[in-house]
Scaffold this motif. Structure first.
Motif, short mmCIF file in Angstrom:
data_model
loop_
_atom_site.label_atom_id
_atom_site.label_comp_id
_atom_site.label_asym_id
_atom_site.label_seq_id
_atom_site.Cartn_x
_atom_site.Cartn_y
_atom_site.Cartn_z
N ASP A 172 0.83 -1.19 0.00
CA ASP A 172 0.00 0.00 0.00
C ASP A 172 0.88 1.26 0.00
OD1 ASP A 172 -2.93 1.02 0.54
OD2 ASP A 172 -1.64 2.14 1.92
N GLU A 173 0.42 2.30 -0.69
CA GLU A 173 1.22 3.52 -0.78
C GLU A 173 1.26 4.30 0.52
OE1 GLU A 173 -0.37 6.63 -3.36
OE2 GLU A 173 -2.25 5.53 -3.48
N ARG A 174 0.27 4.13 1.39
CA ARG A 174 0.24 4.86 2.66
C ARG A 174 0.69 4.00 3.84
NH1 ARG A 174 -4.11 6.34 -0.37
NH2 ARG A 174 -4.28 8.55 -0.91
N GLU A 175 0.38 2.72 3.81
CA GLU A 175 0.79 1.78 4.85
C GLU A 175 1.77 0.79 4.23
OE1 GLU A 175 -0.02 2.01 7.97
OE2 GLU A 175 -1.49 3.64 7.77
N ALA A 176 3.05 1.11 4.32
CA ALA A 176 4.07 0.38 3.58
C ALA A 176 4.20 -1.08 3.99
CB ALA A 176 5.41 1.08 3.72
N ASP A 177 3.64 -1.47 5.14
CA ASP A 177 3.69 -2.87 5.56
C ASP A 177 2.42 -3.64 5.20
OD1 ASP A 177 6.24 -2.62 6.69
OD2 ASP A 177 5.42 -1.87 8.58
N GLN A 178 1.46 -2.97 4.62
CA GLN A 178 0.20 -3.61 4.25
C GLN A 178 0.26 -4.08 2.80
OE1 GLN A 178 -3.40 -1.42 5.14
NE2 GLN A 178 -4.52 -2.44 3.49
N GLU A 179 0.11 -5.38 2.61
CA GLU A 179 0.17 -5.95 1.27
C GLU A 179 -1.13 -5.71 0.52
OE1 GLU A 179 1.27 -10.03 1.14
OE2 GLU A 179 3.06 -9.77 2.40
N LEU A 180 -1.00 -5.25 -0.72
CA LEU A 180 -2.15 -5.19 -1.62
C LEU A 180 -2.36 -6.51 -2.34
CD1 LEU A 180 -1.56 -1.66 -3.19
CD2 LEU A 180 -3.20 -2.28 -1.41
N GLY A 181 -1.29 -7.28 -2.47
CA GLY A 181 -1.42 -8.58 -3.11
C GLY A 181 -0.08 -9.23 -3.34
N ARG A 182 -0.11 -10.57 -3.42
CA ARG A 182 1.05 -11.37 -3.81
C ARG A 182 0.69 -12.05 -5.11
NH1 ARG A 182 4.56 -14.04 0.95
NH2 ARG A 182 4.51 -12.30 2.42
N PHE A 183 1.56 -11.91 -6.11
CA PHE A 183 1.25 -12.40 -7.44
C PHE A 183 2.40 -13.27 -7.94
CE2 PHE A 183 -0.61 -8.22 -6.76
CZ PHE A 183 -1.95 -8.45 -7.04
N TYR A 184 2.07 -14.51 -8.30
CA TYR A 184 3.09 -15.39 -8.87
C TYR A 184 3.43 -14.94 -10.28
CZ TYR A 184 2.60 -18.53 -4.92
OH TYR A 184 2.61 -19.05 -3.66
N PRO A 185 4.68 -15.14 -10.71
CA PRO A 185 5.13 -14.66 -12.02
C PRO A 185 4.69 -15.58 -13.16
CG PRO A 185 6.95 -15.72 -10.89
CD PRO A 185 5.80 -15.72 -9.92
N GLN A 186 3.40 -15.71 -13.32
CA GLN A 186 2.84 -16.62 -14.30
C GLN A 186 2.94 -16.06 -15.72
OE1 GLN A 186 -1.15 -17.14 -12.91
NE2 GLN A 186 -0.55 -18.38 -11.15
N SER A 195 5.17 4.45 -10.14
CA SER A 195 6.52 4.17 -9.66
C SER A 195 6.83 4.82 -8.32
CB SER A 195 7.55 4.63 -10.69
OG SER A 195 7.32 4.03 -11.94
N GLU A 196 6.33 6.03 -8.09
CA GLU A 196 6.64 6.75 -6.86
C GLU A 196 5.77 6.33 -5.68
OE1 GLU A 196 6.24 10.91 -7.58
OE2 GLU A 196 8.19 11.10 -8.57
N ALA A 197 4.68 5.60 -5.96
CA ALA A 197 3.66 5.39 -4.94
C ALA A 197 3.75 4.05 -4.22
CB ALA A 197 2.27 5.55 -5.56
N PHE A 198 4.08 2.98 -4.93
CA PHE A 198 3.87 1.64 -4.38
C PHE A 198 5.18 0.89 -4.14
CE2 PHE A 198 0.00 2.73 -6.67
CZ PHE A 198 -0.96 2.50 -5.70
N PRO A 199 5.55 0.68 -2.86
CA PRO A 199 6.68 -0.21 -2.58
C PRO A 199 6.36 -1.62 -3.05
CG PRO A 199 6.04 1.06 -0.63
CD PRO A 199 4.95 1.22 -1.64
N HIS A 200 7.39 -2.36 -3.43
CA HIS A 200 7.18 -3.72 -3.90
C HIS A 200 8.48 -4.50 -3.75
CE1 HIS A 200 8.52 -1.21 -7.24
NE2 HIS A 200 9.11 -2.28 -7.74
N GLU A 201 8.37 -5.81 -3.83
CA GLU A 201 9.56 -6.66 -3.73
C GLU A 201 9.34 -7.94 -4.52
OE1 GLU A 201 10.45 -8.43 0.10
OE2 GLU A 201 8.38 -8.15 0.75
N VAL A 202 10.43 -8.64 -4.77
CA VAL A 202 10.40 -9.97 -5.37
C VAL A 202 10.94 -10.94 -4.33
CG1 VAL A 202 11.26 -11.47 -7.20
CG2 VAL A 202 10.72 -9.08 -7.70
#
Length: 230
Positions: A172-186, A195-202
């Motif tokens: 989430d852009e406001r709550e950086a520890d709140q997941e919006l979703g986990r998506f498998y690389p299908q 780009s500036e709003a949403f933290p993400h990781e692999v």
């Protein structure tokens, strides 16, 4: 699907197959970005075009890829504690690469018409995560300090299973520890987000993982400094 299967003599001929399987391929992406700032779409391209991109990605020799890092051009730094993937920038020097960039240019025009983002161009690279690779939580751009506006990731993996790991996690852009979703690389799944709003990781991958990562950018050139590519 094994690398040996993808290594079969399958040559992409420009404009030989439909790029999309939908009459309005951008409609859902544009709506999602307008309402929530991110979108994840399955089967964004036609199966045949996605397959052609998969062949291209899988057939890149490791020796022709760069260790990915943080920063661009002269500011590029390899940081293995942050990310462990390999990349090759995409130039329009082969038919399937040229077609991919042409399609993303059409998406850039549609984004500007619908959302008035002032996007100037698009850059992208193939990414390969070997078994054990990851990319820790990060932003693709920092507010006011980057020309990257929208990030894209297209996944190019056949038969991905839950135990293979390597999930793309969007926060989430406001709550950086709140997941919006986990998506498998299908295979054929496209993620696009501000780009500036949403933290993400692999998360750590348990098998080799392929994708195309890209960014729609604005032009930050000034009278003294030319905005660099890649």
């Amino acid at each position: 699907m094994s690398l040996e299967t993808l290594s079969a003599p399958t040559l992409y001929v420009e404009n030989s197959i439909p790029t999309f399987s939908r009459e309005e391929p951008f409609a859902n992406v544009l709506m999602d970005l307008q309402t929530q700032g991110w979108s994840v779409q399955d089967h964004f391209f036609s199966d045949d075009f996605t397959q052609a991109l998969m062949v291209e990605a899988h057939n890149i020799n490791n020796a022709d890829m760069l260790q990915a890092g943080i920063g661009r051009k002269q500011d590029h730094q390899v940081m293995l504690d942050a990310r462990r993937d390999y990349i090759q920038w995409i130039d329009p020097d082969r038919p399937v690469r040229r077609e991919f960039l042409k399609v993303m240019e059409a998406l850039r025009v549609a984004l500007n018409r619908r959302l008035f983002l002032g996007l100037f161009d698009y850059e992208a690279h193939f990414a390969r995560y070997e078994k054990g690779a990851f990319y820790e939580k990060h932003l693709d751009a920092f507010k006011g300090r980057s020309n990257r506006v929208l990030s894209t990731v297209l996944y190019l993996n056949e038969g991905w299973q839950d135990q293979d790991g390597g999930e793309f996690v969007l926060y989430d852009e406001r709550e950086a520890d709140q997941e919006l979703g986990r998506f498998y690389p299908q295979k054929g799944r496209l993620a696009i987000f501000l780009s500036e709003a949403f933290p993400h990781e692999v998360l750590l991958a348990n098998r080799t993982r392929h994708s195309i990562a890209g960014w729609f950018r604005i032009n930050n050139s000034t009278g003294q400094i030319v905005d660099p590519d890649q």
